[in-house]
Structure formats: C-alpha cells, structure tokens
Design a protein around this motif. Structure first.
Motif, short mmCIF file in Angstrom:
data_model
loop_
_atom_site.label_atom_id
_atom_site.label_comp_id
_atom_site.label_asym_id
_atom_site.label_seq_id
_atom_site.Cartn_x
_atom_site.Cartn_y
_atom_site.Cartn_z
N MET A 1 0.88 -1.19 -0.04
CA MET A 1 0.16 -0.13 0.01
C MET A 1 0.91 1.38 0.02
O MET A 1 2.03 1.19 0.77
N HIS A 2 0.47 2.28 -0.81
CA HIS A 2 1.13 3.59 -0.87
C HIS A 2 1.20 4.11 0.57
O HIS A 2 0.24 4.05 1.23
N PRO A 3 2.43 4.61 1.19
CA PRO A 3 2.42 4.95 2.40
C PRO A 3 1.45 6.22 2.71
O PRO A 3 0.97 6.48 3.83
N GLN A 4 1.30 7.10 1.73
CA GLN A 4 0.56 8.27 2.02
C GLN A 4 -1.15 7.71 1.85
O GLN A 4 -1.76 8.22 2.54
N TYR A 116 -9.04 0.64 -2.41
CA TYR A 116 -9.91 -0.67 -2.90
C TYR A 116 -10.01 -1.39 -1.95
O TYR A 116 -8.90 -2.01 -1.35
N VAL A 117 -11.11 -1.88 -1.47
CA VAL A 117 -11.38 -2.84 -0.36
C VAL A 117 -11.65 -4.37 -1.21
O VAL A 117 -12.19 -4.30 -2.02
N ASP A 118 -10.65 -5.31 -0.83
CA ASP A 118 -10.95 -6.58 -1.20
C ASP A 118 -12.16 -7.31 -0.75
O ASP A 118 -12.41 -7.18 0.17
N ASP B 38 -6.51 -8.76 4.79
CA ASP B 38 -5.05 -8.97 4.48
C ASP B 38 -4.03 -8.15 5.68
O ASP B 38 -4.65 -7.48 6.40
N GLU B 39 -2.96 -8.35 5.66
CA GLU B 39 -2.04 -7.98 6.61
C GLU B 39 -1.97 -6.74 6.90
O GLU B 39 -2.02 -5.88 8.03
N SER B 41 -4.41 -4.34 6.08
CA SER B 41 -5.76 -3.95 6.69
C SER B 41 -5.86 -4.35 8.31
O SER B 41 -6.23 -3.35 9.07
N GLN B 42 -5.20 -5.23 8.61
CA GLN B 42 -4.98 -5.69 9.90
C GLN B 42 -4.45 -4.83 10.59
O GLN B 42 -4.89 -4.40 11.78
N ALA B 43 -3.37 -4.31 10.02
CA ALA B 43 -2.33 -3.43 10.70
C ALA B 43 -3.07 -2.00 11.02
O ALA B 43 -2.99 -1.48 12.26
N ILE B 44 -3.82 -1.75 9.94
CA ILE B 44 -4.48 -0.41 10.12
C ILE B 44 -5.67 -0.42 11.13
O ILE B 44 -5.73 0.60 11.99
N LEU B 45 -6.33 -1.74 11.11
CA LEU B 45 -7.38 -1.71 12.12
C LEU B 45 -6.81 -1.73 13.40
O LEU B 45 -7.30 -1.28 14.30
N PHE B 46 -5.61 -2.55 13.74
CA PHE B 46 -5.27 -2.57 15.12
C PHE B 46 -4.97 -1.27 15.62
O PHE B 46 -5.12 -0.96 16.78
N LYS B 47 -4.40 -0.29 14.61
CA LYS B 47 -3.94 1.21 14.87
C LYS B 47 -5.26 1.81 15.54
O LYS B 47 -5.42 2.44 16.56
N MET B 48 -6.37 1.54 14.66
CA MET B 48 -7.72 2.34 15.09
C MET B 48 -8.12 2.02 16.33
O MET B 48 -8.58 2.73 17.16
N LEU B 49 -8.21 0.66 16.35
CA LEU B 49 -8.52 0.02 17.86
C LEU B 49 -7.94 0.32 19.12
O LEU B 49 -8.26 0.80 20.15
N LYS B 50 -6.48 0.68 18.92
CA LYS B 50 -5.38 1.00 19.85
C LYS B 50 -6.09 2.64 20.18
O LYS B 50 -5.80 3.08 21.40
#
Lengths: 118, 153
Positions: A1-4, A116-118, B38-39, B41-50
C-alpha cells in the motif's frame, strides 16, 4: 500500500470516529457504557488528526483538505468497481489492476481518494 | 420485519475460546486476525482500535471488553469473540482482568446502520448477571452461539 494512502486511511478513520462522537448516538453509548468523556476524547482526536494531516505531502494534503470541506469524506472505498463516495463506476481496467492500492488513486467523478477494499 | 439477532453476525471461525494473547495488544491483534483481512488492513485496524483504547478502555467491567471502531478497511460490519480463561489486563473500568472480548468493526457508512445497535446489544448481553459464568463454561463455538440465541439478544 502506498504510504500516503495508508496515512489517508488512518486520517479518514479518525475523522469518522470524531464525527461519530460529535454528531450521532455513539456519544451516548460511549458515555453510558464505556464511561468515556466525549469532550476530552474529541480534544485528543483533534490533536491526532492534526498530527497525521501534517505528515501528508503538500499536494495530497491540499486535496484532502479541499475535498473534506466540499464533500465531507475525502477518502472513499471502492467496492465491486464502484466509488462509494459518489456511487459512480471506476473504469474496469483500472479497478481490476493488481497492486492498485500501491499508488494514490483519485475518483475521476468526485475527486475523492480511492481505497480498494478486497 | 424480523428483529436483528446478534447470532446472525457471528461466524464460528471468528470465535476463539482459548486466546493465546498475554497482553491487551496481543489480544486485539489476535481478534483482528480472526476477520480474515489482508496484513496491511489488519495493521490499520489494530491502530484504530488502539487509538480508541487510548481514549479510554473498552473493558466495561465484569470480565468483559468490547473493543470497537469504524474503519475503511472493512466492507461490512464484522464481529469476533475471544476468550482468555486466565484473564488479561485490559485497564478495565473495574480494574479487574478481562476474560471475554467482543470485537466490533464497521465501515464508515452502512446501508442498514447496524453498528450502534450491535454495540448496544453486546453491552446489554454483557450486563446480564449470569453471563460471565456462562461464558466461562462454554466449550465450543456452537455453545457460544446457542447462548446468544438463548438470551434472545
């Protein structure tokens, strides 16, 4: 994923959380069930939103700010080839590309950043 | 119209009765892992929950926690349940360890707007006097689902 793009997602999620706390019934539940103080929580969220926005590159930040002001949400999910910001179809070739979240995509119709959500 | 039932939101593969986690963060990660994202998305979700936990713990007392947030990384409301029989420090309201964790994640916009009702129903379920003991006695995900049905939430 793009960092931005990752940063944009985090920022939009935080803004969603802020809006929920400030505007809808979530505030009541958060106070009654979780003993959260919404005013304090909003202050913390505002600080975090400002910090994350400051990490966006200038052109991305400018668009984020402009679209947020005009349309509310500046980042929209794409599901089944549809931008869920304006509900207009994204060109097929583009939306089916592998690694499409590895760059910053913008909806041709509404101007929102696309995720894009899979 | 048929009333929404919590049972309808849980799938057996998102129920784990023996969490391996030893800390709050590990538990959140393990629960997020049950959602099949996916990995990244899991990381982003974990951050939001935190970030939500940083505003105040979602441990509501009586050994129950309900971490929750909205995020762009999910396309529909998702829930998961995890149990840690030995308990975890969740900085809960009553300062006691948490054994039962209900995770709720929803997209920013939902057509049927189920996020708040589901959050409310789980909170209501958790407040019933016999629930901590009943949850501790469960041996299979099927029994967990049956308990939700029995309670009619």
């Amino acid at each position: 994923m793009h960092p931005q793009l990752e940063l944009l997602l985090e920022l939009q999620d935080l803004k969603t959380q802020r809006r929920s706390l400030a505007e809808d019934g979530l505030s009541e539940v958060e106070s009654a069930v979780f003993e959260l103080r919404p005013s304090e929580a909003l202050e913390i969220l505002d600080g975090k939103i400002e910090e994350l926005a400051g990490r966006l590159e200038a052109p991305v930040r400018a668009r984020f700010s402009e679209v947020s002001q005009s349309l509310g949400r500046a980042v929209a999910p794409v599901l089944n080839g549809i931008c869920y910001g304006c509900f207009v179809a994204i060109p097929t070739a583009w939306s089916s590309e592998v690694g499409r979240n590895d760059r910053i995509n913008v909806c041709d119709h509404c101007g929102r950043f696309l995720y894009y959500v899979d | 119209m048929q009333q929404m039932q919590l049972r309808d939101f849980f799938s057996e593969d998102a129920i784990k009765l023996d969490l391996e986690a030893e800390t709050k963060d590990e538990a959140l990660k393990e629960l997020v892992g049950l959602l099949g994202l996916d990995e990244k998305s899991q990381a982003i979700l974990f951050k939001m929950l935190k970030r939500r936990e940083n505003l105040g713990s979602t441990g509501i007392g009586r050994r129950i926690a309900i971490p929750h947030c909205r995020s762009l990384v999910v396309n529909r409301l998702r829930v998961a349940f995890g149990r840690k029989p030995g308990g975890l420090d969740f900085d809960a309201i009553d300062k006691k360890p948490v054994q039962n964790i209900f995770l709720i994640v929803a997209p920013p916009l939902e057509v049927s707007n189920q996020y708040l009702p589901v959050l409310g129903k789980i909170a209501q379920f958790g407040k019933e006097s016999d629930i901590p003991e009943r949850l501790a006695a469960i041996e299979t995900p099927e029994e967990f689902l049956a308990l939700l049905e029995e309670k009619g939430v």
